[in-house]
Design a protein around this motif. Structure first.
Motif, PDB file in Angstrom:
ATOM      1  N   GLY A   1       0.802  -1.216   0.000  1.00 32.72           N
ATOM      2  CA  GLY A   1       0.000   0.000   0.000  1.00 32.72           C
ATOM      3  C   GLY A   1       0.830   1.259   0.000  1.00 32.72           C
ATOM      4  O   GLY A   1       2.019   1.248  -0.307  1.00 32.72           O
ATOM      5  N   ALA A   2       0.174   2.323   0.369  1.00 36.05           N
ATOM      6  CA  ALA A   2       0.727   3.662   0.244  1.00 36.05           C
ATOM      7  C   ALA A   2       2.000   3.853   1.052  1.00 36.05           C
ATOM      8  O   ALA A   2       2.094   3.431   2.201  1.00 36.05           O
ATOM      9  CB  ALA A   2      -0.314   4.694   0.686  1.00 36.05           C
ATOM     10  N   ASN A   3       2.985   4.493   0.402  1.00 35.58           N
ATOM     11  CA  ASN A   3       4.167   4.939   1.129  1.00 35.58           C
ATOM     12  C   ASN A   3       3.716   5.853   2.262  1.00 35.58           C
ATOM     13  O   ASN A   3       2.772   6.624   2.105  1.00 35.58           O
ATOM     14  CB  ASN A   3       5.094   5.740   0.205  1.00 35.58           C
ATOM     15  CG  ASN A   3       5.970   4.866  -0.642  1.00 35.58           C
ATOM     16  OD1 ASN A   3       6.638   3.984  -0.133  1.00 35.58           O
ATOM     17  ND2 ASN A   3       5.959   5.113  -1.949  1.00 35.58           N
ATOM     18  N   HIS A   4       4.383   5.774   3.381  1.00 36.20           N
ATOM     19  CA  HIS A   4       4.044   6.579   4.559  1.00 36.20           C
ATOM     20  C   HIS A   4       2.609   6.321   4.999  1.00 36.20           C
ATOM     21  O   HIS A   4       1.918   7.232   5.459  1.00 36.20           O
ATOM     22  CB  HIS A   4       4.267   8.072   4.299  1.00 36.20           C
ATOM     23  CG  HIS A   4       5.708   8.436   4.219  1.00 36.20           C
ATOM     24  ND1 HIS A   4       6.281   9.384   5.010  1.00 36.20           N
ATOM     25  CD2 HIS A   4       6.718   7.967   3.450  1.00 36.20           C
ATOM     26  CE1 HIS A   4       7.557   9.484   4.731  1.00 36.20           C
ATOM     27  NE2 HIS A   4       7.844   8.625   3.778  1.00 36.20           N
TER      28      HIS A   4
ATOM     29  N   TYR B   1       5.167  -5.544  -5.961  1.00 38.28           N
ATOM     30  CA  TYR B   1       3.825  -5.992  -6.307  1.00 38.28           C
ATOM     31  C   TYR B   1       3.813  -7.433  -6.802  1.00 38.28           C
ATOM     32  O   TYR B   1       2.943  -8.215  -6.420  1.00 38.28           O
ATOM     33  CB  TYR B   1       3.200  -5.072  -7.369  1.00 38.28           C
ATOM     34  CG  TYR B   1       1.895  -5.616  -7.884  1.00 38.28           C
ATOM     35  CD1 TYR B   1       0.745  -5.550  -7.090  1.00 38.28           C
ATOM     36  CD2 TYR B   1       1.807  -6.219  -9.132  1.00 38.28           C
ATOM     37  CE1 TYR B   1      -0.458  -6.071  -7.533  1.00 38.28           C
ATOM     38  CE2 TYR B   1       0.601  -6.739  -9.585  1.00 38.28           C
ATOM     39  CZ  TYR B   1      -0.526  -6.662  -8.783  1.00 38.28           C
ATOM     40  OH  TYR B   1      -1.710  -7.183  -9.220  1.00 38.28           O
ATOM     41  N   ASP B   2       4.769  -7.791  -7.656  1.00 36.94           N
ATOM     42  CA  ASP B   2       4.791  -9.163  -8.176  1.00 36.94           C
ATOM     43  C   ASP B   2       4.900 -10.176  -7.038  1.00 36.94           C
ATOM     44  O   ASP B   2       4.252 -11.224  -7.069  1.00 36.94           O
ATOM     45  CB  ASP B   2       5.952  -9.363  -9.151  1.00 36.94           C
ATOM     46  CG  ASP B   2       5.767  -8.592 -10.451  1.00 36.94           C
ATOM     47  OD1 ASP B   2       4.629  -8.152 -10.733  1.00 36.94           O
ATOM     48  OD2 ASP B   2       6.759  -8.435 -11.197  1.00 36.94           O
ATOM     49  N   LEU B   3       5.692  -9.875  -6.036  1.00 34.68           N
ATOM     50  CA  LEU B   3       5.830 -10.753  -4.883  1.00 34.68           C
ATOM     51  C   LEU B   3       4.498 -10.882  -4.147  1.00 34.68           C
ATOM     52  O   LEU B   3       4.010 -11.988  -3.908  1.00 34.68           O
ATOM     53  CB  LEU B   3       6.902 -10.212  -3.931  1.00 34.68           C
ATOM     54  CG  LEU B   3       6.995 -10.865  -2.560  1.00 34.68           C
ATOM     55  CD1 LEU B   3       7.340 -12.336  -2.665  1.00 34.68           C
ATOM     56  CD2 LEU B   3       8.011 -10.130  -1.707  1.00 34.68           C
ATOM     57  N   ALA B   4       3.902  -9.761  -3.811  1.00 32.66           N
ATOM     58  CA  ALA B   4       2.634  -9.784  -3.074  1.00 32.66           C
ATOM     59  C   ALA B   4       1.538 -10.467  -3.874  1.00 32.66           C
ATOM     60  O   ALA B   4       0.762 -11.272  -3.339  1.00 32.66           O
ATOM     61  CB  ALA B   4       2.220  -8.361  -2.706  1.00 32.66           C
ATOM     62  N   HIS B   5       1.467 -10.168  -5.156  1.00 28.35           N
ATOM     63  CA  HIS B   5       0.430 -10.759  -6.015  1.00 28.35           C
ATOM     64  C   HIS B   5       0.605 -12.272  -6.136  1.00 28.35           C
ATOM     65  O   HIS B   5      -0.365 -13.027  -6.041  1.00 28.35           O
ATOM     66  CB  HIS B   5       0.444 -10.091  -7.387  1.00 28.35           C
ATOM     67  CG  HIS B   5      -0.593 -10.613  -8.308  1.00 28.35           C
ATOM     68  ND1 HIS B   5      -1.942 -10.384  -8.119  1.00 28.35           N
ATOM     69  CD2 HIS B   5      -0.489 -11.378  -9.421  1.00 28.35           C
ATOM     70  CE1 HIS B   5      -2.619 -10.989  -9.082  1.00 28.35           C
ATOM     71  NE2 HIS B   5      -1.759 -11.592  -9.880  1.00 28.35           N
TER      72      HIS B   5
ATOM     73  N   VAL C   1      -3.091 -13.561   5.372  1.00 30.86           N
ATOM     74  CA  VAL C   1      -3.941 -12.372   5.475  1.00 30.86           C
ATOM     75  C   VAL C   1      -3.206 -11.261   4.734  1.00 30.86           C
ATOM     76  O   VAL C   1      -2.021 -11.041   4.953  1.00 30.86           O
ATOM     77  CB  VAL C   1      -4.159 -11.965   6.951  1.00 30.86           C
ATOM     78  CG1 VAL C   1      -4.931 -10.664   7.046  1.00 30.86           C
ATOM     79  CG2 VAL C   1      -4.857 -13.076   7.716  1.00 30.86           C
ATOM     80  N   TYR C   2      -3.909 -10.579   3.850  1.00 28.97           N
ATOM     81  CA  TYR C   2      -3.305  -9.511   3.066  1.00 28.97           C
ATOM     82  C   TYR C   2      -3.866  -8.178   3.531  1.00 28.97           C
ATOM     83  O   TYR C   2      -5.071  -7.955   3.505  1.00 28.97           O
ATOM     84  CB  TYR C   2      -3.538  -9.737   1.572  1.00 28.97           C
ATOM     85  CG  TYR C   2      -2.873 -11.015   1.150  1.00 28.97           C
ATOM     86  CD1 TYR C   2      -1.527 -11.026   0.840  1.00 28.97           C
ATOM     87  CD2 TYR C   2      -3.567 -12.219   1.158  1.00 28.97           C
ATOM     88  CE1 TYR C   2      -0.890 -12.209   0.513  1.00 28.97           C
ATOM     89  CE2 TYR C   2      -2.934 -13.406   0.833  1.00 28.97           C
ATOM     90  CZ  TYR C   2      -1.593 -13.395   0.519  1.00 28.97           C
ATOM     91  OH  TYR C   2      -0.961 -14.566   0.217  1.00 28.97           O
TER      92      TYR C   2
ATOM     93  N   GLY D   1      -7.106  -6.244   2.099  1.00 22.56           N
ATOM     94  CA  GLY D   1      -7.260  -5.879   0.698  1.00 22.56           C
ATOM     95  C   GLY D   1      -6.191  -6.497  -0.167  1.00 22.56           C
ATOM     96  O   GLY D   1      -5.102  -6.829   0.301  1.00 22.56           O
ATOM     97  N   ASP D   2      -6.528  -6.657  -1.428  1.00 24.56           N
ATOM     98  CA  ASP D   2      -5.592  -7.206  -2.396  1.00 24.56           C
ATOM     99  C   ASP D   2      -4.430  -6.238  -2.602  1.00 24.56           C
ATOM    100  O   ASP D   2      -4.608  -5.020  -2.495  1.00 24.56           O
ATOM    101  CB  ASP D   2      -6.285  -7.437  -3.735  1.00 24.56           C
ATOM    102  CG  ASP D   2      -7.385  -8.486  -3.651  1.00 24.56           C
ATOM    103  OD1 ASP D   2      -7.385  -9.268  -2.680  1.00 24.56           O
ATOM    104  OD2 ASP D   2      -8.239  -8.516  -4.555  1.00 24.56           O
ATOM    105  N   PRO D   3      -3.251  -6.772  -2.939  1.00 23.43           N
ATOM    106  CA  PRO D   3      -2.122  -5.887  -3.239  1.00 23.43           C
ATOM    107  C   PRO D   3      -2.437  -4.987  -4.428  1.00 23.43           C
ATOM    108  O   PRO D   3      -3.150  -5.381  -5.342  1.00 23.43           O
ATOM    109  CB  PRO D   3      -0.995  -6.861  -3.599  1.00 23.43           C
ATOM    110  CG  PRO D   3      -1.410  -8.178  -3.067  1.00 23.43           C
ATOM    111  CD  PRO D   3      -2.902  -8.185  -3.044  1.00 23.43           C
ATOM    112  N   LEU D   4      -1.901  -3.783  -4.381  1.00 23.13           N
ATOM    113  CA  LEU D   4      -2.045  -2.839  -5.491  1.00 23.13           C
ATOM    114  C   LEU D   4      -0.705  -2.710  -6.206  1.00 23.13           C
ATOM    115  O   LEU D   4       0.342  -2.824  -5.580  1.00 23.13           O
ATOM    116  CB  LEU D   4      -2.453  -1.461  -4.973  1.00 23.13           C
ATOM    117  CG  LEU D   4      -3.818  -1.349  -4.314  1.00 23.13           C
ATOM    118  CD1 LEU D   4      -4.014   0.054  -3.751  1.00 23.13           C
ATOM    119  CD2 LEU D   4      -4.912  -1.677  -5.305  1.00 23.13           C
ATOM    120  N   PRO D   5      -0.729  -2.452  -7.508  1.00 23.95           N
ATOM    121  CA  PRO D   5       0.522  -2.309  -8.245  1.00 23.95           C
ATOM    122  C   PRO D   5       1.207  -0.964  -8.033  1.00 23.95           C
ATOM    123  O   PRO D   5       2.184  -0.651  -8.693  1.00 23.95           O
ATOM    124  CB  PRO D   5       0.097  -2.489  -9.701  1.00 23.95           C
ATOM    125  CG  PRO D   5      -1.321  -2.087  -9.727  1.00 23.95           C
ATOM    126  CD  PRO D   5      -1.891  -2.437  -8.378  1.00 23.95           C
TER     127      PRO D   5
END
Length: 190
Positions: free
Chosen positions: A3-6, A118-122, A133-134, A152-156
């Protein structure tokens, strides 16, 4: 966690470690409620600063530390991983991370990981492990962060542009592309 930086991911990861240590010691844990399965040992793998002595590259150093953890970690132990293998590109970092995390979890190690890969998380998500748990750090529409993680699902994206805009292009609205014009070889931001 992605997710979001910071967005609070690393802070949450630290809180998991502190809660685990306090609960293991039989101490009070600063939380409204906590249900925790105690780990035999707690290991951490955090990104470190560049080796200024130039004895090892950053990825080499990360791999050596993870190898040391793998030599000592046992089933039932807990690994907290923060941005591991991000010192290389997305494809290679994701592949290395997948191999390491899968080997550890198959060996009975519990892992809590923060990543922008993202590729790792996906890939982990589509493996459909029922124990997984994601979580992700959301970004509000105005670019601000809530500092609360949600399932929530990982975001790219990790919304790094928000931070860039805040530091370098404060006049550019979040999500808007800056206008650039060139005259006589000079580019000007509007």
């Amino acid at each position: 966690m992605t997710g979001a930086n910071h967005g609070g991911k690393s802070t949450f990861l630290r809180s998991v470690g502190v809660a685990q240590l306090l609960a293991s010691a039989g101490a009070h844990v600063p939380a409204r409620e906590l249900r925790v399965s105690l780990a035999g040992q707690l290991f951490t793998h955090w990104a470190r600063e560049e080796d200024t002595a130039l004895e090892h590259g950053k990825l080499d150093e990360e791999l050596a530390r993870m190898s040391g953890i793998a030599d000592r970690i046992e089933p039932g132990d807990l690994l907290l991983s923060n941005e591991s293998f991000s010192s290389t590109n997305e494809v290679e970092g994701s592949e290395i991370g997948l191999q390491v995390l899968r080997a550890l979890t198959r060996a009975g190690v519990r892992v809590v990981a923060v990543t922008h890969l993202y590729d790792l998380a996906h890939e982990l998500q589509i493996s459909d492990d029922p124990r997984a748990v994601y979580l992700r750090a959301p970004r509000r529409e105005d670019g601000s962060r809530s500092y609360r993680l949600e399932r929530g699902d990982p975001l790219p994206t990790s919304f790094a542009r928000d931070l860039y805009d805040r530091e370098f292009a404060a006049e550019t609205p979040v999500g808007a592309e800056p206008e650039v014009s060139a005259t006589g070889g000079t580019a000007t931001r509007h």
